[in-house]
Design a protein around this motif. Structure first.
Motif, mmCIF file in Angstrom:
data_model
loop_
_atom_site.group_PDB
_atom_site.id
_atom_site.type_symbol
_atom_site.label_atom_id
_atom_site.label_comp_id
_atom_site.label_asym_id
_atom_site.label_seq_id
_atom_site.Cartn_x
_atom_site.Cartn_y
_atom_site.Cartn_z
ATOM 1 N N LYS A 540 0.813 -1.233 0.000
ATOM 2 C CA LYS A 540 0.000 0.000 0.000
ATOM 3 C C LYS A 540 0.839 1.273 0.000
ATOM 4 O O LYS A 540 0.293 2.378 -0.024
ATOM 5 C CB LYS A 540 -0.913 0.023 1.235
ATOM 6 C CG LYS A 540 -1.832 -1.183 1.319
ATOM 7 C CD LYS A 540 -2.460 -1.364 2.676
ATOM 8 C CE LYS A 540 -3.033 -2.744 2.838
ATOM 9 N NZ LYS A 540 -2.265 -3.611 3.736
ATOM 10 N N GLY A 599 -9.051 -6.478 7.921
ATOM 11 C CA GLY A 599 -9.385 -7.856 8.293
ATOM 12 C C GLY A 599 -8.927 -8.146 9.709
ATOM 13 O O GLY A 599 -9.636 -8.795 10.496
ATOM 14 N N THR A 600 -7.743 -7.665 10.039
ATOM 15 C CA THR A 600 -7.170 -7.927 11.368
ATOM 16 C C THR A 600 -8.048 -7.320 12.457
ATOM 17 O O THR A 600 -8.424 -7.995 13.424
ATOM 18 C CB THR A 600 -5.758 -7.306 11.455
ATOM 19 O OG1 THR A 600 -4.978 -7.849 10.411
ATOM 20 C CG2 THR A 600 -5.112 -7.576 12.797
ATOM 21 N N PHE A 626 -3.391 -12.613 8.753
ATOM 22 C CA PHE A 626 -4.231 -11.428 8.550
ATOM 23 C C PHE A 626 -3.439 -10.132 8.690
ATOM 24 O O PHE A 626 -3.723 -9.139 8.022
ATOM 25 C CB PHE A 626 -5.361 -11.373 9.599
ATOM 26 C CG PHE A 626 -6.426 -12.417 9.432
ATOM 27 C CD1 PHE A 626 -6.592 -13.094 8.239
ATOM 28 C CD2 PHE A 626 -7.300 -12.707 10.485
ATOM 29 C CE1 PHE A 626 -7.587 -14.050 8.092
ATOM 30 C CE2 PHE A 626 -8.297 -13.647 10.341
ATOM 31 C CZ PHE A 626 -8.443 -14.327 9.145
ATOM 32 N N GLU A 628 -0.397 -7.191 9.152
ATOM 33 C CA GLU A 628 0.791 -6.706 8.454
ATOM 34 C C GLU A 628 2.004 -7.384 9.107
ATOM 35 O O GLU A 628 1.899 -7.893 10.235
ATOM 36 C CB GLU A 628 0.893 -5.191 8.598
ATOM 37 C CG GLU A 628 -0.195 -4.445 7.871
ATOM 38 C CD GLU A 628 -0.260 -4.832 6.411
ATOM 39 O OE1 GLU A 628 0.678 -4.554 5.660
ATOM 40 O OE2 GLU A 628 -1.269 -5.446 6.012
ATOM 41 N N ASP A 634 -1.445 -2.460 11.900
ATOM 42 C CA ASP A 634 -2.909 -2.599 11.949
ATOM 43 C C ASP A 634 -3.473 -1.897 13.185
ATOM 44 O O ASP A 634 -4.402 -1.097 13.092
ATOM 45 C CB ASP A 634 -3.295 -4.090 12.007
ATOM 46 C CG ASP A 634 -2.835 -4.853 10.787
ATOM 47 O OD1 ASP A 634 -3.379 -4.617 9.706
ATOM 48 O OD2 ASP A 634 -1.891 -5.670 10.908
ATOM 49 N N ASP A 639 -2.751 1.157 8.811
ATOM 50 C CA ASP A 639 -3.052 0.323 7.635
ATOM 51 C C ASP A 639 -4.447 0.675 7.085
ATOM 52 O O ASP A 639 -4.640 0.785 5.870
ATOM 53 C CB ASP A 639 -2.964 -1.157 8.026
ATOM 54 C CG ASP A 639 -3.125 -2.060 6.827
ATOM 55 O OD1 ASP A 639 -2.233 -2.039 5.955
ATOM 56 O OD2 ASP A 639 -4.156 -2.764 6.730
ATOM 57 N N LYS A 643 -5.671 2.353 3.526
ATOM 58 C CA LYS A 643 -6.711 1.815 2.635
ATOM 59 C C LYS A 643 -7.731 2.892 2.282
ATOM 60 O O LYS A 643 -8.162 3.002 1.131
ATOM 61 C CB LYS A 643 -7.395 0.627 3.298
ATOM 62 C CG LYS A 643 -6.495 -0.596 3.334
ATOM 63 C CD LYS A 643 -7.096 -1.661 4.181
ATOM 64 C CE LYS A 643 -6.264 -2.919 4.096
ATOM 65 N NZ LYS A 643 -6.594 -3.886 5.123
HETATM 66 N N1 LIG Z 1 -3.367 -6.328 7.685
HETATM 67 C C1 LIG Z 1 -4.334 -6.072 6.699
HETATM 68 C C2 LIG Z 1 -4.128 -7.002 5.567
HETATM 69 C C3 LIG Z 1 -4.703 -6.487 4.359
HETATM 70 O O1 LIG Z 1 -4.407 -5.433 3.839
HETATM 71 C C4 LIG Z 1 -5.720 -6.303 7.257
HETATM 72 O O2 LIG Z 1 -5.812 -6.932 8.261
HETATM 73 O O3 LIG Z 1 -6.675 -5.862 6.653
#
Ligand SMILES: N[C@@H](CC=O)C(=O)O
Ligand SMILES: NC(=O)C1=CN([C@@H]2O[C@H](COP(=O)(O)OP(=O)(O)OC[C@H]3O[C@@H](n4cnc5c(N)ncnc54)[C@H](OP(=O)(O)O)[C@@H]3O)[C@@H](O)[C@H]2O)C=CC1
Length: 781
Positions: A540, A599-600, A626, A628, A634, A639, A643
């Motif tokens: 990213k 996701g984490t 899941f 980083e 995260d 993170d 996004k």
């Molecule tokens: N660590 C990130 C992985 C995906 O980008 C997440 O948990 O979403």
């Protein structure tokens, strides 16, 4: 010493602005002692030809009109480029020359070649004066003082001496293209595209290292890009194939241009004066590049059968008609492929030894490695027949096949031939960086994916990279046994090694797939784009780099027609970027995006019920693939912030990362120090979470980590952070690990569009990268 000869054609000099661009190119690409060969500005030669025709027809009014046209054009250029004495001097000279032309036209003493020479003389003088005005030491040369011909033959030894004597090593030498002199000092011209020829001759005489032909195309393409949208520019083309293309009528390079370079190491490059930083084509010696496939059109030609053709006659006739002629043996006869406009002249030259075998032909030539010529010829005949086109004459030569028919082949037919015969054979090189959690899974899925693609495309894995070692094979690595090869053959590398390896790859397309989590690697993107690589990112960092860097990258991708896919960087395999692009393409307007984009954090918040320490769950999430590489990326919200920024930029909004407000799901003091340090202090994280969970509970809400982008009264609000979400809402009831994107738009206003599903994990992320790869391969081929 002459290092380089640069050549600029008429379209590169068609206006004062173009002259300025050319001067800029000289400032950046040339050095003292270099030569700059110029053609006549814009359509000046055509206008001079019209003047000659009017003179022959004794049309005095037309002569006066054309002289006025030439005068206005040159005066406008001079006025816009020169000042003070330089301007007055140029205007005086022009006036004198035009009045001599007018006088000679009246007296009947005009000479064609001397008249045509004015175009190049005006360009050379003007460019040299303009460079001087920019404080660049420059001088103009009249090539009639440099190149002498005797009965059409260049006097090489004498010319070389003249050039070495005349070229000034402390200046930029601006030399007229196209013209030379005979033994009596009378002007002669070097024929169609003679300026390119002048440039390579000059390079040979002056022992230059390189010739750059600056033109209005970016180089040599697989076919004419004006007729076939999918034409591919080749980075390197062998001289023998370039020569064949030229003889078969391809307009980019001419056979005569290449001849002075025979048996020399002089480099030849074709590049665009409209895009000087853009990629180009190198014309290299035999064996220095693999043979390519080309489709070139042949229009309005006649086929002549010639008896007793002796050596040198074709070159002589080519010189006479100022057009490179192609000749070949077919069923025991010698054929000449002649432009219909020159047939009469050629037939006259052979006086009874030439018969017209076929006339008014059009068609194509397919140039390819020898062993591919026959099958390609058969396929093209079959394809033409599907379009109800019957070849009238088919010839298989060395390295090419010629298919001639009655009708002009239009773009749709050429595109069909090109797609089926040229594009399908094009090779795509894959360079994969990152073989960790997601990268290794991507590799596990790759053999099946390549097998799917291989029915239509030629995709080869040519490099695998980790942070310190790489495994390469320009002919293709076996992707099933990559681990074994890695153990035995991976070697350490520096970025420069990687870049020079990519540069030498002889593939029509190159794709770099970034599955690292490395900011350092993402900073290489601009160099990779300069090497004509398409990009796919799960990483990213590039998508969230500073706006200026990001925009510059996007501009250079666009300039080169390269793609950058990064769907997996948000929502892993979920089609969020596709959906946003589709909504916008349909004319919709996105007004709000809210949800959970990690996701984490989704997994952690859903799994946490107080029965297990939160920090232990973090370690579990890490083991599940899941998180980083450092899970604090995260927990800090960084993170998710990245996004959201990627989505925001996808909507065309200019924002920096720190414009998105953020509150972390961990105490600030844990962000510094090593991972071990974090583990040592994990009790602080547990206490922090416990406190928030209780506060949420008191409100009958769930502890969540959400992101929001909304426009309110034309103001943008973008944030990620801890939220207490009422337990009745979808966001509070996610399957652990799921992402949810709730999208409101003009059309999805009251009832939002929702995309939900696993948003992290190696399988879905690797699949997301494969989806980008599939899209890219379909779209570049
Ligand atoms: N660590 C990130 C992985 C995906 O980008 C997440 O948990 O979403
Ligand atoms: N996990 C997920 O669910 C998702 C992950 N992503 C993204 O995928 C990317 C990869 O994540 P993940 O596989 O977990 O990371 P890992 O840390 O497991 O793997 C990273 C890999 O990148 C290599 N690498 C690091 N720096 C460089 C460099 N400068 N040049 C070449 N290779 C380098 C590492 O090599 P070495 O072993 O030598 O250090 C390693 O092989 C990240 O950007 C992540 O954000 C995106 C969406 C979802």
């Amino acid at each position: 010493m002459v290092n380089q000869v640069h050549k600029f054609g008429g379209s590169s000099l068609s206006s004062a602005d173009r002259f300025k661009s050319v001067a800029n190119i000289i400032l950046t690409h040339a050095q003292a002692g270099d030569c700059v060969v110029v053609s006549a500005a814009g359509k000046t030669t055509d206008t001079l030809v019209k003047l000659w025709q009017s003179y022959q027809q004794q049309d005095t009014q037309a002569i006066a009109d054309i002289v006025l046209l030439l005068s206005n054009h040159q005066i406008a250029l001079i006025e816009q480029l020169l000042i003070a004495n330089a301007k007055h001097h140029a205007l005086d000279l022009l006036e004198t020359e035009l009045s001599i032309i007018t006088k000679q036209a009246k007296q009947g003493t005009l000479a064609e070649a001397a008249l045509l020479a004015h175009g190049e003389l005006w360009s050379a003088r003007l460019l040299s004066a303009y460079l001087e005005q920019l404080n660049v030491s420059a001088c103009a040369h009249d090539a009639r003082q440099l190149f002498t011909l005797d009965a059409g033959q260049l006097q090489h030894a004498n010319n070389q001496q003249q050039c070495l004597k005349a070229i000034e090593t402390s200046k930029i030498n601006v030399v007229t293209g196209f013209i030379a002199a005979d033994l009596h000092g009378e002007t002669v011209t070097l024929g169609r595209n003679g300026s390119d020829y002048s440039a390579t001759l000059l390079a040979r005489y002056c022992n230059a290292k390189k010739v750059s032909i600056w033109t209005d195309t970016q180089g040599v393409f697989s076919t004419d890009p004006r007729k076939v949208a999918n034409a591919v520019k080749y980075a390197r083309v062998c001289r023998d194939q370039a020569n064949l293309l030229a003889r078969l009528g391809n307009p980019v390079l001419h056979a005569k241009t290449l001849s002075p370079l025979k048996d020399t190491d002089i480099e030849l490059v074709v590049r665009s004066s409209y895009d000087p930083q853009g990629s180009h084509t190198e014309i290299v010696k035999l064996g220095m590049s693999k043979q390519k496939r080309f489709l070139t059109t042949v229009n309005n030609v006649d086929l002549l059968i010639v008896d007793d053709l002796s050596e040198g006659e074709v070159a002589h006739v080519s010189q006479l008609i100022q057009h490179s002629l192609h000749h070949f043996e077919h069923e025991g006869e010698i054929y000449l492929l002649v432009p219909a406009s020159a047939t009469h002249q050629v037939a006259n030259y052979f006086a009874g030894r030439a018969n017209i075998s076929e006339s008014n032909l059009n068609g194509v030539a397919i140039i390819a490695p020898d062993q591919e010529v026959a099958p390609l010829g058969k396929q093209s005949e079959a394809l033409l027949q599907t379009q109800s086109i019957q070849p009238r004459f088919t010839h298989y030569g060395e390295g090419y096949t010629l298919l001639l028919t009655d009708q002009v082949l239009e773009s749709d037919v050429l595109s069909l031939l090109h797609d089926k015969l040229i594009n399908k054979a094009q090779e795509i090189a894959l360079i994969i960086a990152g073989l960790g959690n997601v990268g290794a899974e991507f590799m596990r899925q790759l053999p099946a994916q390549l097998a799917r693609l291989s029915t239509d495309f030629n995709v080869k894995l040519v490099a695998l990279l980790r942070s310190e070692q790489m495994l390469v094979n320009a002919n293709g690595l076996d992707c099933e046994s990559w681990q074994l090869q890695w153990e035995n053959h991976a070697s350490s590398y520096k970025q420069a090694d990687l870049l020079s390896y990519i540069d030498t790859l002889e593939y029509e397309h190159k794709i770099v797939i970034d599955i690292t989590a490395s900011e350092h690697f993402s900073q290489l993107y601009s160099k990779l784009v300069e090497l004509n690589c398409h990009l796919i990112s799960a990483n990213k960092y590039a998508g969230t780099a500073s706006l200026s860097w990001y925009q510059t990258l996007r501009e250079s991708l666009a300039q080169r027609g390269l793609h950058w896919r990064y769907n997996a960087s948000v929502g892993a395999g979920l089609p969020i970027n596709f959906a946003l692009a589709d909504l916008q393409n349909s004319g919709d307007k996105i007004t709000r995006i809210e949800g959970v984009f990690s996701g984490t954090l989704s997994w952690l918040c859903s799994m946490y019920d107080g029965s297990k320490a939160f920090s232990d769950l973090v370690l579990e999430a890490q083991a599940l693939g899941f998180t980083e590489p450092d899970p604090r990326e995260d927990l800090s919200g960084r993170d998710m912030q990245r996004k959201l920024l990627i989505l925001v930029r996808e909507l065309g909004i200019e924002l920096e990362l720190d414009d998105i407000s953020l509150s972390a799901l961990m105490p600030d003091e844990l962000s510094a120090g090593s991972w071990n340090n974090f583990i040592d202090n994990k009790a602080r994280l547990d206490a922090f979470i416990e406190q928030h969970a209780q506060a949420a509970q008191q409100q009958n809400a769930a502890l969540c980590y959400t992101g929001l982008l909304e426009f309110e009264n034309n103001t943008l609000n973008a944030k990620v952070g801890i939220t207490y979400v009422p337990k009745s809402e979808a966001v509070a009831n996610l399957t652990p690990g799921d992402n949810i994107f709730v999208i409101n738009t003009q059309w999805y206003n009251q009832n939002a569009l929702v995309i939900q599903g696993p948003g992290a994990g190696k399988e879905v992320t690797a699949a997301g990268v494969h989806s980008d790869l599939y899209w890219l391969v379909q779209n570049i081929s």
